[in-house]
Design a protein around this motif. Structure first.
Motif, PDB file in Angstrom:
ATOM      1  N   GLN A  80     110.734  35.925  40.789  1.00 47.34           N
ATOM      2  CA  GLN A  80     111.893  36.754  40.477  1.00 47.34           C
ATOM      3  C   GLN A  80     112.537  36.358  39.154  1.00 47.34           C
ATOM      4  O   GLN A  80     113.041  37.209  38.422  1.00 47.34           O
ATOM      5  CB  GLN A  80     112.901  36.668  41.622  1.00 47.34           C
ATOM      6  N   TRP A  91     109.436  45.997  37.371  1.00 41.45           N
ATOM      7  CA  TRP A  91     109.135  45.351  38.647  1.00 41.45           C
ATOM      8  C   TRP A  91     109.730  43.958  38.603  1.00 41.45           C
ATOM      9  O   TRP A  91     109.322  43.112  37.805  1.00 41.45           O
ATOM     10  CB  TRP A  91     107.622  45.268  38.860  1.00 41.45           C
ATOM     11  N   CYS A 138     109.755  41.625  40.938  1.00 39.02           N
ATOM     12  CA  CYS A 138     109.219  40.824  42.039  1.00 39.02           C
ATOM     13  C   CYS A 138     109.914  41.179  43.343  1.00 39.02           C
ATOM     14  O   CYS A 138     110.340  40.317  44.107  1.00 39.02           O
ATOM     15  CB  CYS A 138     109.324  39.326  41.753  1.00 39.02           C
ATOM     16  N   THR A 139     110.035  42.473  43.588  1.00 34.88           N
ATOM     17  CA  THR A 139     110.596  42.947  44.841  1.00 34.88           C
ATOM     18  C   THR A 139     109.635  42.624  45.971  1.00 34.88           C
ATOM     19  O   THR A 139     108.503  43.095  45.974  1.00 34.88           O
ATOM     20  CB  THR A 139     110.825  44.467  44.782  1.00 34.88           C
ATOM     21  N   TYR A 197     107.505  47.201  50.586  1.00 39.84           N
ATOM     22  CA  TYR A 197     107.019  47.237  49.214  1.00 39.84           C
ATOM     23  C   TYR A 197     105.910  46.202  49.009  1.00 39.84           C
ATOM     24  O   TYR A 197     104.894  46.467  48.368  1.00 39.84           O
ATOM     25  CB  TYR A 197     108.161  46.979  48.232  1.00 39.84           C
ATOM     26  N   ARG A 198     106.113  45.006  49.548  1.00 40.20           N
ATOM     27  CA  ARG A 198     105.114  43.950  49.401  1.00 40.20           C
ATOM     28  C   ARG A 198     103.799  44.356  50.062  1.00 40.20           C
ATOM     29  O   ARG A 198     102.724  44.183  49.490  1.00 40.20           O
ATOM     30  CB  ARG A 198     105.622  42.652  50.024  1.00 40.20           C
ATOM     31  N   LEU A 251     102.029  46.919  47.947  1.00 41.07           N
ATOM     32  CA  LEU A 251     101.587  46.333  46.681  1.00 41.07           C
ATOM     33  C   LEU A 251     100.335  45.488  46.870  1.00 41.07           C
ATOM     34  O   LEU A 251      99.384  45.555  46.085  1.00 41.07           O
ATOM     35  CB  LEU A 251     102.709  45.476  46.092  1.00 41.07           C
ATOM     36  N   GLU A 259     100.424  42.815  39.071  1.00 46.02           N
ATOM     37  CA  GLU A 259     101.494  42.167  39.819  1.00 46.02           C
ATOM     38  C   GLU A 259     100.940  41.421  41.025  1.00 46.02           C
ATOM     39  O   GLU A 259     101.411  40.328  41.366  1.00 46.02           O
ATOM     40  CB  GLU A 259     102.526  43.220  40.262  1.00 46.02           C
ATOM     41  N   PHE A 303     106.683  51.870  38.224  1.00 48.65           N
ATOM     42  CA  PHE A 303     107.811  51.256  38.933  1.00 48.65           C
ATOM     43  C   PHE A 303     109.152  51.863  38.550  1.00 48.65           C
ATOM     44  O   PHE A 303     110.198  51.291  38.837  1.00 48.65           O
ATOM     45  CB  PHE A 303     107.860  49.734  38.704  1.00 48.65           C
ATOM     46  N   SER A 324     107.827  49.980  45.000  1.00 49.82           N
ATOM     47  CA  SER A 324     109.102  49.384  44.590  1.00 49.82           C
ATOM     48  C   SER A 324     110.223  50.381  44.830  1.00 49.82           C
ATOM     49  O   SER A 324     109.971  51.588  44.983  1.00 49.82           O
ATOM     50  CB  SER A 324     109.071  48.991  43.110  1.00 49.82           C
ATOM     51  N   THR A 351     114.092  51.843  39.569  1.00 43.99           N
ATOM     52  CA  THR A 351     115.052  51.124  38.721  1.00 43.99           C
ATOM     53  C   THR A 351     116.429  51.772  38.695  1.00 43.99           C
ATOM     54  O   THR A 351     117.299  51.318  37.963  1.00 43.99           O
ATOM     55  CB  THR A 351     114.515  51.011  37.282  1.00 43.99           C
TER      56      THR A 351
END
Length: 348
Positions: free
Chosen positions: A78, A86, A88-89, A94-95, A98, A105, A281, A288, A291
């Motif tokens: 993070q 991105w 580092c959510t 989301y993880r 991803l 990432e 992103f 994610s 923004t």
């Protein structure tokens, strides 16, 4: 940007470095157990494969070190991506999405995870928190000018061997598994490259007739910085159908790879590799939250993070300690200063 302060973390968290879930963080509560069985229970509560659970149970210090490694790796991720789209959510959905894809990432997550575990284990050995390892004995340290081994070096030899066994090598026929394992090893190699020899002089009147030397790992921030650079220069080694772009491609060698090295698409150099092009992103989606509403720095990254949508500006008054002075003997005295500052956030 959401972070996880160590003081607010659970005692043990679900953890997995292999398969599809590096940096898995799912809080669990550890109830009081008899000292002799506490580490068994701790290992059982972690999200580990059978072999990993056996390795965890061998040493009471492993479970605690695994949790420490997750925390350190997540916070560093993070920090390194705090100014990026991105950031580092790592919230669950989301993880999970991803990590199903071979993005840059994802490559960074595997590398920072293995680096964090290698670093944490080496430090735990030298701190006396592990039963199966102690200080690094550094048999290859040069003994010129009456150098003598001393201090307590970080035991990188033990930790790197443990991590490689803990991660395990997957089938050579599965390209994605090989890419993940390659990126895991990049994290370990970055730790090894940052080892430094520290010496302390001994002698009459400060002379350096004898020096006691030991080896120390670089601060983890330095490791994160090197891995962030590798992320920015990561090599694309192949592609599957990419839901992020709608494009498809066949396996191909990385950019700049010398010909005549056989058919293996993975580079022999310690570079991060990925299979798929990353999404932008910018907007909320599978990978994610987007923004919108993210805080940015007007002169540094608002244009990039806000993806051309522009940003809102808010003015607020804040009060902070200022003009601090150390008073004899044991306290610091500060004034309270009030100032107006502007806060910039991305438009939706």
């Amino acid at each position: 940007m959401a972070v996880w302060p160590l003081g607010q973390w659970c005692h043990f968290c679900s953890y997995r470095l292999t398969g599809s879930e590096p940096l898995t963080i799912l809080p669990l509560t550890l109830e009081p157990e008899a000292a002799a069985l506490a580490h068994y229970k701790a290992c059982d509560r972690l999200k580990l494969e059978r072999k990993q659970r056996r390795m965890c149970r061998r040493d009471p210090g492993v479970a605690e070190t695994l949790v420490e490694a997750v925390s350190m790796s997540a916070l560093e991720c993070q920090y390194q991506f705090r100014f990026e789209r991105w950031n580092c959510t790592l919230e669950g959905r989301y993880r999970a999405s991803l990590l199903k894809r071979g993005f840059k990432e994802t490559a960074f997550l595997y590398a920072i995870s293995s680096a964090g575990l290698t670093h944490a284990l080496a430090k735990a050995c030298s701190a006396g928190r592990m039963e199966r390892c102690t200080c690094d004995e550094a048999p290859d340290l040069e003994n010129r000018e009456a150098w003598q081994w001393g201090g307590c070096g970080d035991n990188l030899k033990y930790s790197s061997k443990f991590v490689k066994e803990f991660l395990g090598r997957r089938s050579s026929k599965d390209l994605r598994a090989r890419v993940d394992f390659h990126n895991n090893l990049v994290g370990v190699k970055v730790i090894k490259a940052g080892v430094e020899t520290t010496c302390k002089c001994h002698g009459v009147s400060g002379s350096c007739t004898v020096r006691t030397c030991w080896r120390q790992l670089a601060p983890f921030h330095e490791v994160g910085k090197h891995l962030k650079h590798k992320y920015e220069t990561a090599l694309k080694v192949g592609s599957t159908t990419n839901e992020a772009t709608g494009e498809a491609g066949a396996i191909s060698p990385p950019r700049g790879r010398a010909s005549g090295m056989g058919g293996d698409p993975l580079p022999r150099t310690p570079e991060l590799v990925h299979l798929d092009d990353s999404p932008s992103f910018c907007l909320a989606g599978r990978f994610s939250p987007g923004t919108a509403g993210r805080r940015c720095h007007r002169e540094k990254n608002c244009e990039s993070i806000c993806c051309g949508r522009g940003h809102n500006t808010q003015s607020r008054v804040v009060t902070r300690p200022c003009q601090c002075q150390v008073r004899w003997c044991c306290y610091v005295e500060c004034r309270q200063c009030t100032q107006r500052e502007e806060v910039y956030t991305c438009k939706g």
